[in-house]
Design an enzyme around this catalytic site. Structure first.
Site, mmCIF file in Angstrom:
data_model
loop_
_atom_site.group_PDB
_atom_site.id
_atom_site.type_symbol
_atom_site.label_atom_id
_atom_site.label_comp_id
_atom_site.label_asym_id
_atom_site.label_seq_id
_atom_site.Cartn_x
_atom_site.Cartn_y
_atom_site.Cartn_z
ATOM 1 N N LYS A 52 0.841 -1.197 0.000
ATOM 2 C CA LYS A 52 0.000 0.000 0.000
ATOM 3 C C LYS A 52 0.881 1.253 0.000
ATOM 4 C CE LYS A 52 -3.747 -2.495 2.346
ATOM 5 N NZ LYS A 52 -4.628 -2.565 3.545
ATOM 6 N N TYR A 92 -12.292 -3.519 -3.342
ATOM 7 C CA TYR A 92 -12.852 -3.614 -1.983
ATOM 8 C C TYR A 92 -14.387 -3.637 -2.032
ATOM 9 C CZ TYR A 92 -8.271 -2.722 0.248
ATOM 10 O OH TYR A 92 -6.968 -2.809 0.708
ATOM 11 N N PHE A 100 -15.682 3.086 7.420
ATOM 12 C CA PHE A 100 -14.286 3.492 7.214
ATOM 13 C C PHE A 100 -13.875 3.502 5.742
ATOM 14 C CE2 PHE A 100 -14.094 -1.137 8.062
ATOM 15 C CZ PHE A 100 -13.410 -1.587 6.932
ATOM 16 N N ARG A 128 -1.071 -14.830 3.490
ATOM 17 C CA ARG A 128 -1.815 -14.162 4.569
ATOM 18 C C ARG A 128 -1.087 -14.302 5.907
ATOM 19 N NH1 ARG A 128 -6.392 -10.861 3.785
ATOM 20 N NH2 ARG A 128 -7.318 -11.691 5.686
ATOM 21 N N THR A 134 -5.065 -8.373 10.214
ATOM 22 C CA THR A 134 -5.464 -7.075 9.647
ATOM 23 C C THR A 134 -5.070 -5.920 10.571
ATOM 24 O OG1 THR A 134 -7.315 -8.173 8.567
ATOM 25 C CG2 THR A 134 -7.448 -5.781 8.751
ATOM 26 N N ARG A 145 3.116 -7.150 8.969
ATOM 27 C CA ARG A 145 2.390 -6.121 9.727
ATOM 28 C C ARG A 145 2.871 -6.079 11.183
ATOM 29 N NH1 ARG A 145 -3.423 -7.860 7.098
ATOM 30 N NH2 ARG A 145 -3.474 -6.376 5.358
ATOM 31 N N ASN A 155 -1.772 -0.290 7.372
ATOM 32 C CA ASN A 155 -1.222 -1.640 7.604
ATOM 33 C C ASN A 155 -0.402 -2.183 6.428
ATOM 34 O OD1 ASN A 155 -3.346 -2.239 5.944
ATOM 35 N ND2 ASN A 155 -4.344 -3.701 7.319
ATOM 36 N N HIS A 158 -1.527 -5.712 1.338
ATOM 37 C CA HIS A 158 -2.748 -6.477 1.068
ATOM 38 C C HIS A 158 -2.354 -7.861 0.575
ATOM 39 C CE1 HIS A 158 -6.550 -7.749 -0.744
ATOM 40 N NE2 HIS A 158 -5.800 -8.161 -1.749
ATOM 41 N N GLU A 169 -8.571 -10.811 -8.193
ATOM 42 C CA GLU A 169 -7.725 -9.635 -7.965
ATOM 43 C C GLU A 169 -6.591 -9.561 -8.988
ATOM 44 O OE1 GLU A 169 -6.666 -10.095 -3.828
ATOM 45 O OE2 GLU A 169 -8.696 -9.600 -3.162
HETATM 46 P P1 IDP Z 1 -7.332 -7.585 5.114
HETATM 47 O O1 IDP Z 1 -6.576 -6.457 4.429
HETATM 48 O O2 IDP Z 1 -6.510 -8.168 6.229
HETATM 49 O O3 IDP Z 1 -7.857 -8.625 4.160
HETATM 50 P P2 IDP Z 1 -10.038 -6.539 5.281
HETATM 51 O O4 IDP Z 1 -11.033 -6.807 6.369
HETATM 52 O O5 IDP Z 1 -10.286 -7.131 3.943
HETATM 53 O O6 IDP Z 1 -8.594 -6.921 5.847
HETATM 54 O O7 IDP Z 1 -9.951 -4.955 5.145
HETATM 55 C C1 IDP Z 1 -9.278 -4.363 4.054
HETATM 56 C C2 IDP Z 1 -8.476 -3.193 4.551
HETATM 57 O O8 IDP Z 1 -9.362 -2.191 5.059
HETATM 58 C C3 IDP Z 1 -7.550 -3.492 5.738
HETATM 59 O O9 IDP Z 1 -6.316 -4.045 5.350
HETATM 60 C C4 IDP Z 1 -7.389 -2.138 6.348
HETATM 61 O O10 IDP Z 1 -6.437 -1.338 5.635
HETATM 62 C C5 IDP Z 1 -8.773 -1.528 6.145
HETATM 63 N N1 IDP Z 1 -9.628 -1.712 7.333
HETATM 64 C C6 IDP Z 1 -10.243 -2.843 7.729
HETATM 65 N N2 IDP Z 1 -10.933 -2.662 8.844
HETATM 66 C C7 IDP Z 1 -10.744 -1.335 9.172
HETATM 67 C C8 IDP Z 1 -11.217 -0.511 10.256
HETATM 68 O O11 IDP Z 1 -11.946 -0.957 11.154
HETATM 69 N N3 IDP Z 1 -10.797 0.768 10.235
HETATM 70 C C9 IDP Z 1 -9.989 1.296 9.277
HETATM 71 N N4 IDP Z 1 -9.546 0.563 8.242
HETATM 72 C C10 IDP Z 1 -9.913 -0.743 8.201
HETATM 73 MG MG MG Z 2 -9.336 -8.491 2.717
#
Ligand code: IDP
Ligand code: MG
Length: 192
Positions: A52, A92, A100, A128, A134, A145, A155, A158, A169
């Site tokens: 990212k 997404y 968010f 992963r 996450t 991370r 974070n 991805h 993707e």
């Molecule tokens: P992942 O990236 O571990 O697959 P996902 O739930 O798919 O997690 O969420 C995608 C991205 O959205 C996360 O990597 C993070 O950058 C962001 N994200 C997820 N949950 C939150 C939140 O509660 N607040 C702010 N950003 C979030």
């Molecule tokens: Mg995800």
């Protein structure tokens, strides 16, 4: 006389480094080559890994590439890209209704991302694990991370969460012609 002694010494020391017969068998190209379909099942799974904008800005691209390379995964495609709003809405699509999401989209558009496709046995689930949870504060030390970030909204990387989503993707972020089909010279040292 001296030359003969030197040659004999070299022959002995070279022999000390010679692989044992079982070791030789396990890596020999001529010993029971695997079928293409077995290799396919073992080693051809692909995952989409994206660094990212914060990971690019903070200069962590090389470290992340290095982790996947040294693990044994094969780099099939890589590029930097400025993500568009439309691309992120599709990527997404399961999160667009989340409160968010607008901040997530701004964050993802704040600079270039580094898009990669890595290939190898169980690349999706292992990718992963290598990324970590996450929420970086819940990520184990030793994960990307866990080692490099603190907040969920920063974070740095991805990774696809299923083989099905990985394929979607990869098709979203890359043209078919950007995926290079090549054989690693290390494959017999990585897979038995
Ligand atoms: P992942 O990236 O571990 O697959 P996902 O739930 O798919 O997690 O969420 C995608 C991205 O959205 C996360 O990597 C993070 O950058 C962001 N994200 C997820 N949950 C939150 C939140 O509660 N607040 C702010 N950003 C979030
Ligand atoms: Mg995800």
């Amino acid at each position: 006389m001296k030359v003969a002694a030197l040659f004999a010494a070299f022959a002995v020391s070279a022999n000390a480094f010679a692989p044992t017969s079982s070791f030789t068998n396990s890596v020999s190209l001529s010993a029971a080559p695997r079928s293409a379909s077995a290799l396919q099942m073992n080693a051809a799974e692909r995952t989409y890994i994206m660094i990212k904008p914060d990971g690019v800005q903070r200069g962590i691209v090389g470290n992340i590439i290095s982790r996947f390379e040294t693990k044994g995964y094969k780099l099939v495609a890589m590029k930097t890209k400025q993500a568009s709003q439309e691309l992120l809405d599709t990527h997404y699509c399961d999160l667009v209704e989340k409160p968010f999401f607008p901040k997530l989209r701004d964050y993802m558009m704040s600079g270039p991302v580094c898009c990669m496709v890595w290939e190898g046995k169980e690349a999706v689930v292992t990718g992963r694990k290598m990324l970590g949870a996450t929420n970086p504060l819940a990520s184990e030390p030793g994960t990307i991370r866990g080692d490099f970030c603190i907040e969920v909204g920063r974070n740095i990387c991805h990774g696809s969460d299923s083989v099905e989503n990985a394929n979607k993707e990869i098709a979203l972020w890359f043209e078919e012609s950007e995926l290079v089909d090549w054989e690693s010279h290390s494959k017999d040292w990585i897979y038995e």
